[in-house]
Design an enzyme around this catalytic site. Structure first.
Site, mmCIF file in Angstrom:
data_model
loop_
_atom_site.group_PDB
_atom_site.id
_atom_site.type_symbol
_atom_site.label_atom_id
_atom_site.label_comp_id
_atom_site.label_asym_id
_atom_site.label_seq_id
_atom_site.Cartn_x
_atom_site.Cartn_y
_atom_site.Cartn_z
ATOM 1 N N ARG A 26 -4.375 -6.703 11.581
ATOM 2 C CA ARG A 26 -4.659 -7.114 10.202
ATOM 3 C C ARG A 26 -5.820 -8.096 10.125
ATOM 4 N NH1 ARG A 26 1.551 -7.964 8.155
ATOM 5 N NH2 ARG A 26 2.209 -5.800 8.317
ATOM 6 N N ARG A 30 -6.465 -10.160 3.647
ATOM 7 C CA ARG A 30 -6.487 -11.180 2.607
ATOM 8 C C ARG A 30 -6.856 -12.570 3.085
ATOM 9 N NH1 ARG A 30 -0.797 -10.440 0.018
ATOM 10 N NH2 ARG A 30 -0.349 -9.672 2.127
ATOM 11 N N ARG A 39 -11.607 -5.968 -2.342
ATOM 12 C CA ARG A 39 -10.342 -5.316 -2.722
ATOM 13 C C ARG A 39 -10.161 -5.304 -4.235
ATOM 14 N NH1 ARG A 39 -7.037 -2.901 -4.288
ATOM 15 N NH2 ARG A 39 -4.831 -2.676 -3.768
ATOM 16 N N ASP A 76 -3.696 2.924 6.141
ATOM 17 C CA ASP A 76 -2.275 2.596 6.033
ATOM 18 C C ASP A 76 -1.463 3.705 6.684
ATOM 19 O OD1 ASP A 76 0.513 2.544 4.390
ATOM 20 O OD2 ASP A 76 -0.410 0.557 4.385
ATOM 21 N N TYR A 151 10.284 5.060 5.894
ATOM 22 C CA TYR A 151 9.767 5.002 4.526
ATOM 23 C C TYR A 151 10.049 6.293 3.772
ATOM 24 C CZ TYR A 151 7.256 0.716 5.664
ATOM 25 O OH TYR A 151 6.939 -0.572 6.012
#
Length: 341
Positions: A26, A30, A39, A76, A151
């Site tokens: 990552r 952010r 973004r 992702d 998921y």
């Protein structure tokens, strides 16, 4: 005279370097102001991931800022359910929400064309190979089959792993069939990434912890073996990094069974276990992202412990989990200075 091998690829070939290569899970995200600005231009997260120019820019940002030795594709793991026909969306404050599972026959039909469906990811990789420095290794990835299934089967309750274990006990045929589909789709996706310029492939098995015997072998080890075998059958010979996150108790079992070229380690990995794994193959990890966020003397001490324990063998310096969004940039810079001198 041939060009020298990039540091990360050198370690994956089994070499020990005086200064280990560094990249962070990552690392594009952010904690970077330039990422937050980029973004904000695309409200929908998956649309952002599938925009080649923007995804490439997000991937390049931490390389420009920090000089990381690895650049991991910005994407992702849930693009695989999308390729199989399942509705996937991200809700603010809730994370991913997946719709009803499509019919198995439909997903099986779509699995073989997953790479073509996700061609925009390939476009991202092609941009990156043209813009990255030659010494920076481009890393592609997919989610581990079990994690992706979690998921897909849980829908709105994607993070409740106990629910999907119920499927294993109560609907084993469904789980077996879905595993087959996800493995084939993931293999085709990795093939496309290899053809588009990825130099390394990584399997993120994010939900690998907490299995009773014999479920770890059934749901992590065997699917990884099958996925890698299928990727090799398709003609891909790139090095593969396996990351069964949270499965420290089964790490040696995994290392001895799965044909990977490096094993990524989580934050709970004892130093002695890392040394034992390193005798089998190169390792990657396992700095605590909390201490990275905290910085100071504690961060220096944590870095020194890892370098002292694992720096005498083939080692890629990384986190044991993804970087926190509120991690100060100065702490990442502190880490790189500590490692590189």
């Amino acid at each position: 005279m041939s060009e020298p091998m990039p540091p990360l690829l050198s370690v994956l070939s089994g070499q020990t370097l005086k200064t280990p290569p560094v990249w962070f899970m990552r690392q594009a995200g952010r904690h970077l102001p330039e990422y937050r600005e980029l973004r904000a231009t695309t409200p929908d997260f998956l649309s952002f991931c599938l925009n080649p120019e923007k995804a490439a820019e997000a991937t390049l940002q931490p390389v420009r800022r920090y000089g990381m030795d690895g650049a991991i594709l910005f994407s992702d793991i849930l693009v695989i359910p999308m390729a199989l026909g399942q509705d996937v969306r991200f809700e603010a404050g809730e994370g991913p929400i997946l719709g009803d599972l499509p019919p198995m026959a439909l997903m099986a039909d779509k699995a073989g064309s997953a790479g073509a469906y996700l061609a925009k990811v390939g476009e991202t990789l092609k941009i990156l190979r043209s813009e990255l420095p030659k010494e920076t290794t481009l890393i592609g990835f997919c989610g581990g089959p079990w994690t992706v299934m979690t998921y897909m089967l849980n829908g709105r309750k994607a993070h409740d792993r106990s629910l999907i274990r119920s499927f294993v006990y109560e609907q084993p045929e469904l789980v077996s069939q879905l595993l087959d589909v996800v493995i084939e789709a993931s293999a085709q996706y990795l093939l496309m990434q290899a053809q588009s310029g990825a130099q390394v492939l990584k399997i993120f098995e994010s939900w690998a912890e907490g299995f009773p015997d014999p479920l770890f072998a059934q749901l992590v080890i065997e699917p990884h073996k099958r996925l890698i075998a299928r990727v090799r059958e398709l003609g891909v010979n790139l090095p593969v990094i396996g990351f069964p996150r949270g499965a420290e108790a089964c790490s040696l079992q995994y290392a001895q069974a799965v044909d990977i070229q490096a094993q990524a380690l989580g934050t709970a990995t004892p130093l002695e276990l890392g040394q034992a794994l390193q005798k089998i193959r190169p390792i990657q990890g396992a700095l605590d992202p909390v201490v990275l966020r905290s910085g100071g003397k504690a961060l220096d001490a944590a870095i020194d412990r890892l370098l002292e324990a694992w720096g005498q063998g083939p080692y890629i310096f990384n986190l044991g989990h993804g970087i926190f969004p509120d991690t100060p940039i100065a702490h990442v810079e502190q880490t790189l200075k500590r490692i590189r001198g």
